[in-house]
Design an enzyme around this catalytic site. Structure first.
Site, mmCIF file in Angstrom:
data_model
loop_
_atom_site.group_PDB
_atom_site.id
_atom_site.type_symbol
_atom_site.label_atom_id
_atom_site.label_comp_id
_atom_site.label_asym_id
_atom_site.label_seq_id
_atom_site.Cartn_x
_atom_site.Cartn_y
_atom_site.Cartn_z
ATOM 1 N N SER A 167 -6.414 -2.553 1.782
ATOM 2 C CA SER A 167 -6.758 -2.012 0.463
ATOM 3 C C SER A 167 -7.151 -3.094 -0.525
ATOM 4 O O SER A 167 -6.978 -2.955 -1.731
ATOM 5 C CB SER A 167 -5.602 -1.170 -0.099
ATOM 6 O OG SER A 167 -5.515 0.046 0.581
ATOM 7 N N SER A 177 -11.612 8.927 -0.240
ATOM 8 C CA SER A 177 -11.727 8.154 0.986
ATOM 9 C C SER A 177 -13.019 8.447 1.734
ATOM 10 O O SER A 177 -13.515 9.576 1.750
ATOM 11 C CB SER A 177 -10.540 8.428 1.910
ATOM 12 O OG SER A 177 -9.336 8.012 1.324
ATOM 13 N N GLU A 217 0.808 -1.215 0.000
ATOM 14 C CA GLU A 217 0.000 0.000 0.000
ATOM 15 C C GLU A 217 0.848 1.275 0.000
ATOM 16 O O GLU A 217 0.379 2.348 0.365
ATOM 17 C CB GLU A 217 -0.951 -0.022 1.193
ATOM 18 C CG GLU A 217 -1.919 -1.188 1.151
ATOM 19 C CD GLU A 217 -2.807 -1.226 2.377
ATOM 20 O OE1 GLU A 217 -3.822 -0.512 2.381
ATOM 21 O OE2 GLU A 217 -2.496 -1.973 3.307
#
Length: 373
Positions: free
Chosen positions: A200, A340, A19
């Site tokens: 993720s 997000s 990530e």
């Protein structure tokens, strides 16, 4: 009257996990929220070889997705080092065996995701230095990162969960067929196969029948040798809820948000989360009945408290057609990219992005730190 001294804050991003690039985007988002009259920001990018690099704030703000490519920490930046000194913790540029451009740091804001940050490693480093930092501590970070340990903690706290099976490296090595049999006996398809310590959606597969199970386990094992297999929840809505903890007050839950996939068999994978052209919609706030919203918020706070979290966390749940809520997972360092959920949910709750960052830093500054003498 002179202006108050600015808070010296180190934003730490990048890292060696899968990530890495996502972390760079998160750092760019956070940098845009700092009030320059209150903070002086110093960037520390950790490259994919684990070398710490010094970054200027404007360089971090410039990170963005370009032509489908995500940013990363460059190896041509000067090396950085953090050291404990008599007057606190200092960040310096490392030139050979000399330290230059040394500055005192009041608080660290780690925005790395995945291994070596979200799992408690960087938090332990800050604890040893005696440096205050934003977010969850060592134990809550480590347990939140490991989906098997996380579920054990939640189960003890009475949090509703989807059924799951853990497959350890030794179990897969010694009895592969036994592992497959355990999954087929305990769960019904579809199932989701995940690295136990990943994020993720890297390495995650949706499996619709037993024939694809072994291959999906190997895909997950490429990210982490420890794997969990979860029973899929069909017909459910994917709901997320932010939790914010400030010193001296009970943790507070945000208004929930919903992830809406535009394909019937899709799931919220890496590309859907971070590449804007993907066919996913984030609806904030989620259109839920008031009693379901309250249930989601109560469960999110229960998860936060079960892991003894600090500062922030995002809890992901499934809301079933009959209104029942089951937990998917917790994220102790949720993303702050433009796409997000965490900052979007708090914005819908009445806390704007800069105020959210201020609250997190204020909480970090009140946490205990090693006394330096």
């Amino acid at each position: 009257m002179s202006a108050p001294e600015r808070i010296q804050i180190a934003v730490v991003f990048g890292g060696q996990s899968s990530e890495h690039q996502v972390s760079c985007l998160t750092a760019a988002g956070v940098l845009g929220a700092f009030d320059p009259s209150r903070y002086e920001v110093h960037g520390v990018g950790i490259d994919q070889q684990g070398v710490w690099r010094r970054y200027e704030a404007d360089e971090i703000k410039a990170f963005r997705v370009e032509d489908g490519r995500l940013p990363s920490v460059s190896g041509d930046h000067p090396r950085a080092i953090m050291v404990r000194d008599l007057d606190g913790v200092r960040l310096a540029t490392l030139e050979g065996d000399r330290m230059t451009e040394s500055v005192r740091i009041d608080v660290a804001f780690p925005v790395m995701h995945g291994a070596y940050c979200e799992d408690g490693c960087i938090q332990g480093h800050f604890e040893i230095l005696g440096l205050r930092y934003v977010g969850c501590g060592v134990a809550s970070s480590a347990n939140g990162m490991d989906k098997a340990f996380m579920r054990t903690c939640f189960e003890q706290a009475g949090v509703p969960l989807v059924p799951w099976v853990t497959i350890t490296p030794g179990q897969w090595r010694d009895d592969r067929q036994g592992c497959l049999d355990r999954v087929n006996d305990a769960l019904r398809y579809p199932v989701y196969v995940k690295p136990a310590r990943g994020g993720s959606s890297v390495g995650i597969s949706r499996v619709t029948d037993p024939a694809g199970l072994a291959e999906a386990i190997e895909v997950a094992r490429s990210a982490d040798p420890k794997v969990i297999v979860e029973q899929g929840v069909t017909g459910a809505r994917e709901i997320e809820c932010g939790v914010l903890g400030v010193t001296g007050a009970a943790p507070r839950a945000s208004r929930p948000g919903e992830i809406v996939m535009h394909t019937a068999d899709g799931f919220y994978d890496f590309d859907a989360k971070y590449l804007p052209e993907e066919q996913v919609e984030l609806q904030v706030p989620a259109d839920l009945p008031p009693e379901v919203t309250e249930r989601v918020q109560a469960i999110a706070v229960a998860c936060y408290e079960a892991l003894d979290c600090e500062g922030l966390a995002r809890v992901d749940v499934f809301v079933q057609p009959d209104g029942r809520v089951v937990v998917n997972e917790i994220n102790t360092m949720p993303g702050f990219t433009p796409y997000s959920m965490y900052p979007s949910m708090w914005r819908a709750t009445g806390i704007e992005y800069p105020d959210l960052v201020d609250a997190l830093v204020d909480q970090a500054l009140t946490r205990p730190a090693t006394v330096l003498r």
